[in-house]
Design a protein around this motif. Structure first.
Motif, PDB file in Angstrom:
ATOM      1  N   THR A  14       0.837  -1.198  -0.116  1.00 41.11           N
ATOM      2  CA  THR A  14      -0.002  -0.097   0.119  1.00 41.11           C
ATOM      3  C   THR A  14       1.040   1.153   0.023  1.00 41.11           C
ATOM      4  OG1 THR A  14      -0.102   0.096   2.508  1.00 41.11           O
ATOM      5  CG2 THR A  14      -1.803  -1.123   1.455  1.00 41.11           C
ATOM      6  N   ALA A 252      -8.182   3.480  -7.526  1.00 43.16           N
ATOM      7  CA  ALA A 252      -7.428   3.600  -6.368  1.00 43.16           C
ATOM      8  C   ALA A 252      -7.550   4.823  -5.694  1.00 43.16           C
ATOM      9  CB  ALA A 252      -5.790   3.049  -6.525  1.00 43.16           C
ATOM     10  N   LEU A 278      -5.614   4.608   5.828  1.00 43.45           N
ATOM     11  CA  LEU A 278      -6.179   2.922   5.344  1.00 43.45           C
ATOM     12  C   LEU A 278      -7.571   2.837   6.018  1.00 43.45           C
ATOM     13  CD1 LEU A 278      -2.891   1.070   5.640  1.00 43.45           C
ATOM     14  CD2 LEU A 278      -4.162   1.195   3.327  1.00 43.45           C
ATOM     15  N   ASP A 283      -6.132   3.733  -0.389  1.00 39.44           N
ATOM     16  CA  ASP A 283      -5.718   2.294  -0.974  1.00 39.44           C
ATOM     17  C   ASP A 283      -4.074   2.441  -1.245  1.00 39.44           C
ATOM     18  OD1 ASP A 283      -8.257   1.085  -1.474  1.00 39.44           O
ATOM     19  OD2 ASP A 283      -8.308   2.636  -2.950  1.00 39.44           O
ATOM     20  N   ARG A 316     -10.150  -4.754   5.176  1.00 40.96           N
ATOM     21  CA  ARG A 316      -9.634  -3.305   4.737  1.00 40.96           C
ATOM     22  C   ARG A 316      -8.483  -3.348   4.168  1.00 40.96           C
ATOM     23  NH1 ARG A 316      -8.862   1.349   2.624  1.00 40.96           N
ATOM     24  NH2 ARG A 316      -9.493  -0.103   1.020  1.00 40.96           N
ATOM     25  N   ALA A 320      -7.431  -2.554   0.112  1.00 44.46           N
ATOM     26  CA  ALA A 320      -6.376  -1.713  -0.373  1.00 44.46           C
ATOM     27  C   ALA A 320      -5.513  -2.344  -1.421  1.00 44.46           C
ATOM     28  CB  ALA A 320      -5.893  -0.901   0.861  1.00 44.46           C
ATOM     29  N   ARG A 323      -6.874  -3.158  -4.783  1.00 45.35           N
ATOM     30  CA  ARG A 323      -7.272  -2.171  -5.565  1.00 45.35           C
ATOM     31  C   ARG A 323      -5.591  -1.541  -6.347  1.00 45.35           C
ATOM     32  NH1 ARG A 323     -12.453  -0.256  -5.502  1.00 45.35           N
ATOM     33  NH2 ARG A 323     -13.374  -0.973  -3.540  1.00 45.35           N
ATOM     34  N   THR A 324      -4.700  -1.447  -5.177  1.00 41.67           N
ATOM     35  CA  THR A 324      -3.410  -0.880  -5.650  1.00 41.67           C
ATOM     36  C   THR A 324      -2.790  -2.047  -6.702  1.00 41.67           C
ATOM     37  OG1 THR A 324      -3.019  -0.155  -3.647  1.00 41.67           O
ATOM     38  CG2 THR A 324      -1.014  -0.598  -4.760  1.00 41.67           C
TER      39      THR A 324
END
Length: 485
Positions: A14, A252, A278, A283, A316, A320, A323-324
């Motif tokens: 992240t 993101a 976060l 993300d 969560r 993240a 999505r990254t």
């Protein structure tokens, strides 16, 4: 206590770190191999294009899908052009020209320049509506003061960048344009009802989402009705609620630099700021410019610890990371670059410029550039007409450190052209301009965010809407001062 290797890898995925110099230190590559999402490049990392390409290749040898980010807005905020100024005008000039296709072409050119040296994430465009003229941090970085204007150019900018394979990151959500302080230095407050935010500040972000922007950057600003006492970067209502829920953004969410006082001082430290961001829904976390391995490890350890003490849900963190990873996969896919017209930047600067008066009255002048400060976002980038003047003399003086008599003596019988940024906000500059214009032919070139102010008796008044290399050449040409090399 030892950090769990799996949690450490998730945490590293992240983070966008940074490092000094033209070559990456060993730790920068080692952390990429261990899961670090990527690095942000700053002016100190940038020399010749060939050097930047070698640097990005070095980083990708450790992680082929590394995110390599940069702040390349064109105009007054440039990293590739930090030694000379950008060859492209910034958003204010593009908004003044108000041709979305021109904006798309400029951002496609920026994207092509970035892709050519291996950079795949541009922390741009700035899509803030500059609704407060004296905003100290946005100004000419904005397309304008109206939401509809900014929105239509936002969509064009996103399309141009991403057509050439560089991910766009629309910033600074939910809108930094109404601030009167700089979030690098403190936590600004925009105390307006949500209805005002939706009408004034959010349309450009909606346009960015509609255009398919791969990323949106959160702002370290406080909007009490939305974010409470903290910044948007730490607000679930702002990120998960407004950006994801209301605007439907699925890409993101990237934070502004966590080292900035608007984030780090609010949270108590950079590692705690990372956890708060976060938890709120961010993300990809930009740490900032001053980063070493110890800081990255401290952030990763804090994120891992937060999953055990209830501050951060593991789900969560995993979201993240996913999505990254999606952003990294998109950014690692090569795309053919659109050809760039070498004169495009100057053409755009000309179209975004206002010229009032007759330049013929200012032949062979003395050019006087007033010393001007710079924001942290801009850094010390050269600006003005200097590179375009050939044999015409230019001097640089502080407006409050000279007199009309001294400038008149330096000019002799020549006209004087005065160049500055936000001249209307400097009482000393206004006084100098007024006294000189009463005695001789004077021209004024305003290269900052403009105002309605016009000095009396000035023969020519030029508004460039920015101070890039391209803006400087366009202004020199308009006053017939430009000498080709």
């Amino acid at each position: 206590m030892a950090i769990d290797p799996g949690l450490r890898r998730l945490a590293l995925n992240t983070l966008l770190a940074a490092f000094p110099g033209h070559a990456a230190p060993d730790w920068a590559g080692e952390l990429l191999a261990e899961g670090l999402a990527g690095h942000t490049l700053f002016g100190a990392n940038v020399g010749e294009p060939e050097q930047v390409a070698r640097l990005t290749a070095q980083l990708r040898s450790a992680r082929p899908d590394a995110l390599i980010a940069i702040d390349e807005e064109g105009g007054d905020v440039t990293r590739l052009g930090h030694r000379t100024g950008s060859p492209y005008p910034g958003n204010a000039a593009l908004g003044a020209a108000d041709d979305p296709e021109l904006t798309r072409r400029i951002y496609a050119a920026i994207g092509a320049d970035l892709a050519a040296v291996g950079i795949n994430l541009n922390l741009a465009p700035t899509v803030d509506v500059n609704s407060v003229a004296e905003n100290p941090i946005i100004g000419t970085r904005s397309f304008g003061a109206g939401p509809a204007l900014v929105a239509r150019h936002t969509g064009a900018a996103v399309a141009g960048l991403q057509a050439n394979g560089v991910a766009a990151c629309a910033k600074h959500f939910p809108g930094h344009g109404a601030t009167v302080t700089d979030s690098h230095l403190e936590l600004p407050t925009v105390d307006v009802p949500l209805a005002v935010l939706r009408e004034r500040d959010l349309p450009p972000f909606a346009a960015a989402v509609e255009a398919g922007t791969r990323a949106v950057m959160s702002a370290h600003i406080r909007v009490p009705e939305l974010t409470g006492d903290g910044p948007a970067t730490f607000s679930r209502a702002a990120l998960a609620g407004l950006l994801r829920g209301e605007l439907g953004f699925r890409g993101a969410i990237v934070t502004d630099a966590l080292e900035m006082r608007g984030a780090a001082a609010t949270a108590g430290s950079i590692p705690r700021a990372a956890v708060a961001a976060l938890a709120a829904g961010a993300d990809l976390l930009c740490i900032g410019a001053v980063v070493d391995r110890a800081l990255v490890e401290a952030i990763a350890a804090e994120i891992a610890a937060a999953t055990g003490d209830g501050r951060l849900a593991l789900a969560r963190l995993e979201d993240a990371v996913a999505r990254t990873a999606e952003l990294a996969a998109w950014s690692a896919t090569p795309r053919p670059a659109e050809p760039v017209d070498g004169d495009l930047g100057v053409e755009a600067a000309r179209r975004g410029m206002i010229v009032e008066g007759d330049p013929a009255e200012l032949r062979s002048p003395l050019v006087v550039q007033f010393v001007a400060g710079h924001s942290i976002a801009e850094g010390r980038v050269p600006w003005g007409l200097g590179p375009h003047l050939g044999g015409i003399e230019q001097i640089e003086v502080p407006a409050d450190g000279t007199t009309p008599e001294a400038l008149a003596a330096a000019a002799g019988d020549r006209p004087i052209v005065l160049v500055g940024r936000r001249l209307h906000s400097s009482p000393a500059a206004r006084t100098l301009i007024g006294k000189l214009a009463a005695e001789r032919p004077v021209g004024v070139i305003e290269m900052g965010w403009p105002s309605p102010w016009r000095p009396e008796r000035v023969r020519v008044y030029v508004v460039t809407h920015g101070a890039s290399l391209a803006n400087g050449r366009a202004a020199a040409e308009a006053l017939r001062l430009h000498h080709s090399a």
